[in-house]
Scaffold this motif. Sequence first.
Motif, short mmCIF file in Angstrom:
data_model
loop_
_atom_site.label_atom_id
_atom_site.label_comp_id
_atom_site.label_asym_id
_atom_site.label_seq_id
_atom_site.Cartn_x
_atom_site.Cartn_y
_atom_site.Cartn_z
N LEU A 1 0.82 -1.21 0.00
CA LEU A 1 0.00 0.00 0.00
C LEU A 1 0.86 1.26 0.00
O LEU A 1 2.04 1.22 0.31
CB LEU A 1 -0.90 0.01 1.24
N THR A 2 0.25 2.37 -0.33
CA THR A 2 0.97 3.66 -0.30
C THR A 2 1.41 3.98 1.12
O THR A 2 2.54 4.40 1.36
CB THR A 2 0.05 4.79 -0.81
N HIS A 3 0.49 3.77 2.06
CA HIS A 3 0.79 3.96 3.49
C HIS A 3 0.06 2.87 4.27
O HIS A 3 -1.05 2.47 3.90
CB HIS A 3 0.31 5.33 4.00
N ALA A 4 0.65 2.42 5.36
CA ALA A 4 -0.01 1.46 6.24
C ALA A 4 0.31 1.87 7.68
O ALA A 4 1.48 2.10 8.02
CB ALA A 4 0.47 0.04 5.98
N VAL A 5 -0.73 2.00 8.51
CA VAL A 5 -0.57 2.53 9.85
C VAL A 5 -1.16 1.56 10.87
O VAL A 5 -2.29 1.07 10.71
CB VAL A 5 -1.29 3.89 9.99
N ALA A 6 -0.40 1.28 11.93
CA ALA A 6 -0.90 0.47 13.03
C ALA A 6 -1.61 1.40 14.00
O ALA A 6 -0.98 2.19 14.71
CB ALA A 6 0.24 -0.26 13.72
N ALA A 7 -2.95 1.36 13.98
CA ALA A 7 -3.72 2.29 14.81
C ALA A 7 -5.13 1.74 14.98
O ALA A 7 -5.56 0.84 14.26
CB ALA A 7 -3.77 3.67 14.16
N ASP A 8 -5.84 2.31 15.94
CA ASP A 8 -7.22 1.92 16.21
C ASP A 8 -8.15 2.77 15.33
O ASP A 8 -8.27 3.98 15.54
CB ASP A 8 -7.54 2.13 17.69
N GLY A 9 -8.79 2.13 14.35
CA GLY A 9 -9.67 2.84 13.43
C GLY A 9 -11.00 3.24 14.01
O GLY A 9 -11.85 3.80 13.29
N THR A 10 -11.19 3.00 15.31
CA THR A 10 -12.43 3.43 15.96
C THR A 10 -12.19 4.59 16.91
O THR A 10 -13.06 4.95 17.70
CB THR A 10 -13.08 2.26 16.73
N GLU A 11 -11.00 5.18 16.86
CA GLU A 11 -10.66 6.32 17.71
C GLU A 11 -10.69 7.59 16.85
O GLU A 11 -9.92 7.72 15.90
CB GLU A 11 -9.28 6.15 18.33
N GLU A 12 -11.55 8.55 17.23
CA GLU A 12 -11.70 9.76 16.43
C GLU A 12 -10.40 10.54 16.29
O GLU A 12 -10.05 10.98 15.19
CB GLU A 12 -12.77 10.66 17.05
N GLU A 13 -9.67 10.71 17.37
CA GLU A 13 -8.44 11.49 17.31
C GLU A 13 -7.39 10.83 16.42
O GLU A 13 -6.61 11.50 15.75
CB GLU A 13 -7.89 11.73 18.72
N VAL A 14 -7.38 9.51 16.44
CA VAL A 14 -6.45 8.77 15.59
C VAL A 14 -6.75 9.04 14.13
O VAL A 14 -5.87 9.37 13.33
CB VAL A 14 -6.52 7.25 15.88
#
Length: 220
Positions: A46-59
């Motif tokens: 992918l162009t970018h891949a991020v380890a993060a919680d996709g249910t967190e608004e601030e994230v």
Amino acid sequence: MKLNQFAIIGLGRFGSSLGRELSQLGYEVLGIDHDEEKVNEMSSVLTHAVAADGTEEEVLRSIGVRNFDCGIIAIGDDIQASILAAILLKDLGVKKVVAKAVSELHGRVLEKIGVDRVIYPERDMGIRVAHQLVSPNLLDYIELSKNYTIAELGVPKKLTGKTLSDINSRGRFGCSVVAINKPKGMIIAPVAEDVLTEDDVMVVIGTNRQVEEFQESIER
């Protein structure tokens, strides 16, 4: 609106497959998943891949997800997380939100909260495979709505040399051949004089019944 940038939340089998295909087609794709192993696997694809919680608004806000043309929620069986991610993408102003649903009820909830398109990968694939199994000339089948279908039909040997005027799909069955995929290239909006060969694939659109009757006629 042409979509050029896609953000995918959830890099399981469906999300990673979708992301890989979009990337190969030349689009910018951001993948988001809380599982670092999945993110590492897709980081070179992918162009970018991020380890993060996709249910967190601030994230999502810090990643800049609102700047993407389309947000795709590909979360697996965690329905609560899927719905929360959909609400956040809508609230953040993502232009188009698409979400995978695991059941009809899940899909109805997603529609209620304003998801632009709900997809059912397992159900839709089952429908397509079933049609392909029972119709030897059917190469692909997509249900556009409850009543309309678009299908790819291989041209049988008996139709070689026939024109679209000869088969008269619209006059006899009510469905239309909107394209012909020939070995040398695709003919979009073919005319009545276009000649079919055994290697061609017809793209047909019509009601479910019209397409079914046309299929049966060329298979007899």
